[in-house]
Write a protein that holds these residues in place. Structure first.
Motif, PDB file in Angstrom:
ATOM      1  N   LEU A 155       0.796  -1.223   0.000  1.00  0.00           N
ATOM      2  CA  LEU A 155       0.000   0.000   0.000  1.00  0.00           C
ATOM      3  C   LEU A 155       0.834   1.281   0.000  1.00  0.00           C
ATOM      4  CD1 LEU A 155      -2.983   0.927   0.186  1.00  0.00           C
ATOM      5  CD2 LEU A 155      -2.688   1.020   2.667  1.00  0.00           C
ATOM      6  N   TRP A 156       2.016   1.225   0.660  1.00  0.00           N
ATOM      7  CA  TRP A 156       2.824   2.434   0.829  1.00  0.00           C
ATOM      8  C   TRP A 156       3.608   2.798  -0.430  1.00  0.00           C
ATOM      9  CZ3 TRP A 156       0.667   3.637   5.197  1.00  0.00           C
ATOM     10  CH2 TRP A 156       0.341   2.618   6.106  1.00  0.00           C
ATOM     11  N   LEU A 157       3.668   1.879  -1.393  1.00  0.00           N
ATOM     12  CA  LEU A 157       4.498   2.120  -2.579  1.00  0.00           C
ATOM     13  C   LEU A 157       4.027   3.324  -3.393  1.00  0.00           C
ATOM     14  CD1 LEU A 157       5.107  -1.514  -3.904  1.00  0.00           C
ATOM     15  CD2 LEU A 157       6.787   0.008  -2.849  1.00  0.00           C
ATOM     16  N   THR A 158       2.732   3.636  -3.296  1.00  0.00           N
ATOM     17  CA  THR A 158       2.228   4.792  -4.056  1.00  0.00           C
ATOM     18  C   THR A 158       1.928   5.994  -3.155  1.00  0.00           C
ATOM     19  OG1 THR A 158       0.049   3.739  -3.999  1.00  0.00           O
ATOM     20  CG2 THR A 158       1.309   3.509  -6.034  1.00  0.00           C
ATOM     21  N   THR A 159       2.534   6.025  -1.960  1.00  0.00           N
ATOM     22  CA  THR A 159       2.407   7.234  -1.140  1.00  0.00           C
ATOM     23  C   THR A 159       3.396   8.281  -1.657  1.00  0.00           C
ATOM     24  OG1 THR A 159       4.003   6.366   0.463  1.00  0.00           O
ATOM     25  CG2 THR A 159       1.666   5.999   0.938  1.00  0.00           C
ATOM     26  N   THR A 160       3.109   9.534  -1.348  1.00  0.00           N
ATOM     27  CA  THR A 160       3.976  10.614  -1.847  1.00  0.00           C
ATOM     28  C   THR A 160       5.369  10.552  -1.223  1.00  0.00           C
ATOM     29  OG1 THR A 160       2.885  12.009  -0.204  1.00  0.00           O
ATOM     30  CG2 THR A 160       2.149  12.235  -2.468  1.00  0.00           C
ATOM     31  N   GLU A 161       5.488   9.923  -0.041  1.00  0.00           N
ATOM     32  CA  GLU A 161       6.800   9.811   0.593  1.00  0.00           C
ATOM     33  C   GLU A 161       7.661   8.707  -0.021  1.00  0.00           C
ATOM     34  OE1 GLU A 161       3.940  10.089   2.201  1.00  0.00           O
ATOM     35  OE2 GLU A 161       4.115  11.392   3.966  1.00  0.00           O
ATOM     36  N   ALA A 162       7.045   7.780  -0.768  1.00  0.00           N
ATOM     37  CA  ALA A 162       7.808   6.672  -1.348  1.00  0.00           C
ATOM     38  C   ALA A 162       8.689   7.189  -2.478  1.00  0.00           C
ATOM     39  CB  ALA A 162       6.867   5.597  -1.874  1.00  0.00           C
ATOM     40  N   ASP A 163       9.825   6.539  -2.659  1.00  0.00           N
ATOM     41  CA  ASP A 163      10.752   7.018  -3.670  1.00  0.00           C
ATOM     42  C   ASP A 163      11.177   5.850  -4.552  1.00  0.00           C
ATOM     43  OD1 ASP A 163      12.466   8.434  -5.160  1.00  0.00           O
ATOM     44  OD2 ASP A 163      13.945   8.800  -3.582  1.00  0.00           O
ATOM     45  N   LEU A 164      10.331   5.560  -5.535  1.00  0.00           N
ATOM     46  CA  LEU A 164      10.593   4.404  -6.397  1.00  0.00           C
ATOM     47  C   LEU A 164      11.655   4.689  -7.456  1.00  0.00           C
ATOM     48  CD1 LEU A 164       7.050   2.889  -7.085  1.00  0.00           C
ATOM     49  CD2 LEU A 164       8.884   1.923  -5.716  1.00  0.00           C
ATOM     50  N   HIS A 165      12.092   5.935  -7.564  1.00  0.00           N
ATOM     51  CA  HIS A 165      13.103   6.307  -8.565  1.00  0.00           C
ATOM     52  C   HIS A 165      12.617   6.080  -9.985  1.00  0.00           C
ATOM     53  CE1 HIS A 165      16.270   7.066  -5.702  1.00  0.00           C
ATOM     54  NE2 HIS A 165      16.005   5.920  -5.112  1.00  0.00           N
ATOM     55  N   SER A 166      11.327   5.930 -10.185  1.00  0.00           N
ATOM     56  CA  SER A 166      10.831   5.717 -11.541  1.00  0.00           C
ATOM     57  C   SER A 166       9.386   6.159 -11.623  1.00  0.00           C
ATOM     58  CB  SER A 166      10.949   4.242 -11.923  1.00  0.00           C
ATOM     59  OG  SER A 166      10.152   3.975 -13.063  1.00  0.00           O
ATOM     60  N   ARG A 167       9.169   7.252 -12.333  1.00  0.00           N
ATOM     61  CA  ARG A 167       7.800   7.735 -12.535  1.00  0.00           C
ATOM     62  C   ARG A 167       6.974   6.686 -13.295  1.00  0.00           C
ATOM     63  NH1 ARG A 167       4.560  10.266  -9.707  1.00  0.00           N
ATOM     64  NH2 ARG A 167       2.639   9.968 -10.840  1.00  0.00           N
ATOM     65  N   ALA A 168       7.629   6.030 -14.242  1.00  0.00           N
ATOM     66  CA  ALA A 168       6.914   5.044 -15.063  1.00  0.00           C
ATOM     67  C   ALA A 168       6.425   3.882 -14.195  1.00  0.00           C
ATOM     68  CB  ALA A 168       7.814   4.530 -16.172  1.00  0.00           C
ATOM     69  N   LEU A 169       7.231   3.501 -13.203  1.00  0.00           N
ATOM     70  CA  LEU A 169       6.841   2.397 -12.326  1.00  0.00           C
ATOM     71  C   LEU A 169       5.668   2.814 -11.435  1.00  0.00           C
ATOM     72  CD1 LEU A 169       7.262  -0.449 -11.342  1.00  0.00           C
ATOM     73  CD2 LEU A 169       9.101   0.367  -9.848  1.00  0.00           C
TER      74      LEU A 169
END
Lengths: 368, 368
Positions: free
Chosen positions: B244-258
């Motif tokens: 659930l937290w992967l799409t929070t604003t604080e998460a930093d996936l380093h990839s907008r596409a992801l």
């Protein structure tokens, strides 16, 4: 355990019990739940009539329903069972023979009919079942395979019968809603029988939102009052239980060895396999399912070919109780089916467990 | 939302949030839950130290924990990463090259390190993480892969740190209990990351009974307050949420596409695949997972070989955001992750939804 739907159907508890056994369905209804008799095994309308007469005598005026397996897509007119049989490749027939021979499964006696038939999913058979069923005061018609055809839904509604359909995805559920059905049974991955890949925990809220305000029943992985409470917390208006009744004393599996296998099985002893019908259905994992799921084997045929192909073989395996091959559709909840009890005792456990679960979550929520 | 375990850990709500991002873990803790920082991505102890310093500054004295991936089985002494690399067959390396070439995935720049490393599961790396971690007032040490070794459990207990371990079956959970851990995370089939075949609905009560009186956390398919209520009704003392937290604003996936891919994905867009680590782990289904799951391909290698084999490839796919191959571990709940919000907003939804679910089940139980 009262929801809008249970009130509408006139049952005390929002517990729906699906079973192929009239004695089980009637006992569920008598206990205050809603018994749903599975009709897929009835080939002859008279057999269904006999069992519905029996249901009438043993439900004391309390409500019950019928579950058929009717594909929404119309079969091509004039296509007989024999025509469909003719589509089965010789190599697949040979694989059945070889697998049975490997396990020394005896032949049926000369002239003995295959007891295990699931031709009830063929539309003409299901329609002849309905001709019988609408003469009885059934309150619910459930369809295990897609939405029923529009004329069947209309006919049910004319008789004041609610129509339910099983769904394994929100997309599937939306199609049911558009077809005009009244209730969606959200059947999760862990359920026995035909099931998709989405687990109950995820599926129930997704379908509840997708088809609102239609009522949804939670199915898959439910075999205790705690699990019923979980299903209701997810937004369902009731729980739909099938596997749990297989080891009740009223169930008649015709095989002591199979009952023992169910009692001994753990939650990891099932598999979602196309072995039985051609569509993925959860069942006990056996050497029979392994043979069909083996990437080096011929693989299962599509529905309805696979069901016709294996019908006689499954009868033989069941009749002679050939241990390594003996199975049945059942969900992951089989791991908790460890004793044989009456439907009433099982039902009391469900309602008792439900109350305990409510106590528990109220304590956690600081409302005790 | 208070259980014995949440009281013991000193948190307001029995909501455990697992995340690889310190900003997310800290925000969960600040919101009144229990943030658990995943350490598997840290190769250098100093990087972990830097992020734990940051956690200390941003959690205001509220409790948090650390999640490591430490196999209970001891690696053979003196076996280096290079030794393990040498066990990878040439054909598998070729398959990686061919798959990347087919999708025109650019090379990393000369001398550029592979950013995506999951060597944290190697015991020596996990142990160096612990040497750092025990200098901080962590309250929980979770292990994602079996029970931690006995000396690690003892060391945690000496520091007053509770030890949790993930389990996908009752048997697995019993082993953890015998090893002396304090909490079992019952992780169902629908969960993201490493997971077994038993769904959360069935697994949580089974494990709760198997390890009683040890507390159990429900994991897998939980992304709403209603699902938390369901998990608690099943007997858990809290819910463990990761995806659930992967799409929070604080998460930093380093990839907008992801992030966009996660927001767009439905609950049916994940797969349990060995593609990433060699053990079945649920993740977005991509052409990368399809390639490894293809029966005509070479198939994934066992852990830890597969993780080493694909590390550089995954870095390249992520850096260059190669759409058809781009994925991440995530559970079926991804279907409900449809907007980017702050951790606090997500948390408020969880607690609000929980209260609504309790209201709902109380009405059904006739206690409203």
């Amino acid at each position: 355990m009262e929801t809008e739907l249970s009130k509408k159907l006139g049952v005390e508890h929002a517990i729906f019990g699906f079973t192929p056994f009239p004695a089980v369905a009637a006992a569920i209804t008598r206990a205050g739940g809603f018994g749903v008799l599975g009709a897929v095994r009835y080939t002859a309308p008279d057999d269904l009539k006999r069992d519905l007469d029996w249901m009438q005598e043993h439900t004391g005026g309390k409500p019950y329903g019928l579950d058929v397996v009717m594909p929404a897509k119309k079969a091509v007119d004039g296509v007989s069972e024999a025509d469909i049989e003719a589509m089965i490749p010789a190599g697949h027939r040979e694989f059945v023979r070889d697998t049975l021979a490997k396990h020394h499964v005896p032949e049926l006696a000369e002239g003995e009919a295959s007891g295990w038939r699931i031709t009830g999913w063929m539309e003409q058979v299901a329609r002849s079942q309905l001709d019988v069923a609408f003469d009885y005061p059934i309150k619910l018609l459930a369809n295990a395979l897609g939405s029923p055809p529009a004329d069947v839904i209309a006919r049910a509604h004319d008789h004041g019968v609610l129509v339910a359909a099983l769904a394994g995805s929100a997309k599937h559920a939306r199609r049911h809603a558009e077809a005009g059905i009244d209730i969606v049974v959200a059947q999760g991955y862990e359920a026995g029988g035909h099931t998709g890949d989405i687990a109950t925990m995820v599926l129930v809220p997704e379908i509840t939102e997708a088809v609102a305000p239609l009522p949804v029943l939670a199915a898959g992985g439910i075999g205790s009052g705690e699990q019923i409470a979980a299903g209701l917390a997810l937004g369902a208006q009731g729980a739909w239980l099938g596997s749990l009744w297989l080891t009740t004393t009223e169930a008649d599996l015709h095989s002591r060895a199979l009952t023992e296998k169910l009692l001994a099985a753990g939650s990891g002893d099932t598999v979602r396999s196309r072995a039985l019908t051609g569509k993925p259905a959860r069942q006990l994992r056996t050497e029979w399912t392994d043979a069909w799921d083996d990437p080096d084997g011929p693989g299962a045929l599509p529905m309805p070919l696979q069901g016709l192909l294996v019908a006689e073989a499954v009868s033989r395996i069941q009749k002679y109780e050939v241990q390594p091959l003996l199975g049945t559709p059942v969900g992951q909840i089989v791991g908790r089916m460890n004793s044989e009890r009456s439907v009433q005792a099982v039902f009391d456990d469900l309602t008792g467990g439900f109350e305990r679960a409510i106590d528990r979550v109220n304590r956690i929520a600081g409302r005790a």
